[in-house]
Design an enzyme around this catalytic site. Sequence first.
Site, short mmCIF file in Angstrom:
data_model
loop_
_atom_site.label_atom_id
_atom_site.label_comp_id
_atom_site.label_asym_id
_atom_site.label_seq_id
_atom_site.Cartn_x
_atom_site.Cartn_y
_atom_site.Cartn_z
CG HIS A 186 -2.00 -1.04 1.16
ND1 HIS A 186 -3.13 -0.90 0.38
CD2 HIS A 186 -2.10 -2.25 1.76
CE1 HIS A 186 -3.90 -1.98 0.52
NE2 HIS A 186 -3.30 -2.82 1.35
CG ASP A 193 -6.64 -3.91 1.48
OD1 ASP A 193 -5.74 -4.63 0.98
OD2 ASP A 193 -6.52 -3.29 2.55
CE1 TYR A 220 -0.09 -14.30 5.15
CE2 TYR A 220 -1.07 -12.12 5.40
CZ TYR A 220 0.05 -12.94 5.35
OH TYR A 220 1.30 -12.38 5.50
CG HIS A 223 -5.39 -10.25 4.55
ND1 HIS A 223 -4.44 -10.01 5.51
CD2 HIS A 223 -5.12 -9.37 3.55
CE1 HIS A 223 -3.63 -9.06 5.11
NE2 HIS A 223 -4.02 -8.65 3.91
CG ASP A 225 -12.03 -7.43 7.00
OD1 ASP A 225 -10.90 -7.65 6.48
OD2 ASP A 225 -12.24 -6.53 7.84
CG HIS A 226 -9.20 -6.86 3.03
ND1 HIS A 226 -9.03 -6.95 4.41
CD2 HIS A 226 -7.95 -6.74 2.51
CE1 HIS A 226 -7.74 -6.87 4.70
NE2 HIS A 226 -7.05 -6.75 3.57
CG HIS A 228 -3.13 -7.07 0.16
ND1 HIS A 228 -2.92 -5.75 0.48
CD2 HIS A 228 -2.00 -7.50 -0.45
CE1 HIS A 228 -1.70 -5.40 0.06
NE2 HIS A 228 -1.12 -6.44 -0.50
ZN ZN Z 1 -3.94 -4.71 1.87
#
Ligand code: ZN
Length: 244
Positions: A186, A193, A220, A223, A225-226, A228
């Site tokens: 990021h 995301d 992971y 992670h 809820d999204h 990446h």
């Molecule tokens: Zn991310």
Amino acid sequence: MFARALRLALSIVMIASFAVVGTVVTAGTAQADGCYSWGRTLKQGMSGSDVRQLQIRVSGYPGYGNVLALDGVYGPATAAAVTRFQRAYGLSADGVAGPQTFNKIYALQDNDCTPIHFTYPELNRCNSTWSGGAVSASTARANALVSMWKLEALRHALGDRPINISSGFRSYACNNAAGGASTSRHLYGDGVDLVGSHSFCTLAKRARYHGFASILGPGYPDHNDHVHVSTRSSRHWNAPNCGI
Ligand code: ZN
């Protein structure tokens, strides 16, 4: 009588040649575009900044597990990416980028060169300047643009349903506030995301085909809820709950 017939025949010939010329012009000249216009047909063996502009637009079509090099050299990988792009949009798939391919790209991009379904503000909810990350503001913005073209390919492959972005570029300050890793992509502008109308596993699995060297998803840590995705030098796929 003979003269009239001759004139008629001549005008038919003239109309016919005009029509032929008209067809050739239409087929040989891509329309101008508010973002970037290509001035020549591109194919394997060519190189230049126009090739690199094309590579950015087809970076979402590298094939499973691959990342297309944006090096301005039209090699076999670029030809294969162009072929996949053409196939995805129902064009004749020959790996040569001519007017038909360019016109499709023009239809897919806004005047700031972002693909029509993604915007710079969506890719940066941190600040408006793109500064304060691990790279210069212009590099972060350029990296985000490439991620957007990959997301456009992913979105199209998943039936043109919306993909939403919960986080994109982050300055160090924004990254710390979000609890991001100190080496997070990021900070480079290409880390994104994803949330949206697909299951996270659908997004994570399909992203493997569209140029994302990094895919982190359900199972992971942090992670669930999204998903990446980002581009980095080595592959890092990890979404155990999705079998990745
Ligand atoms: Zn991310």
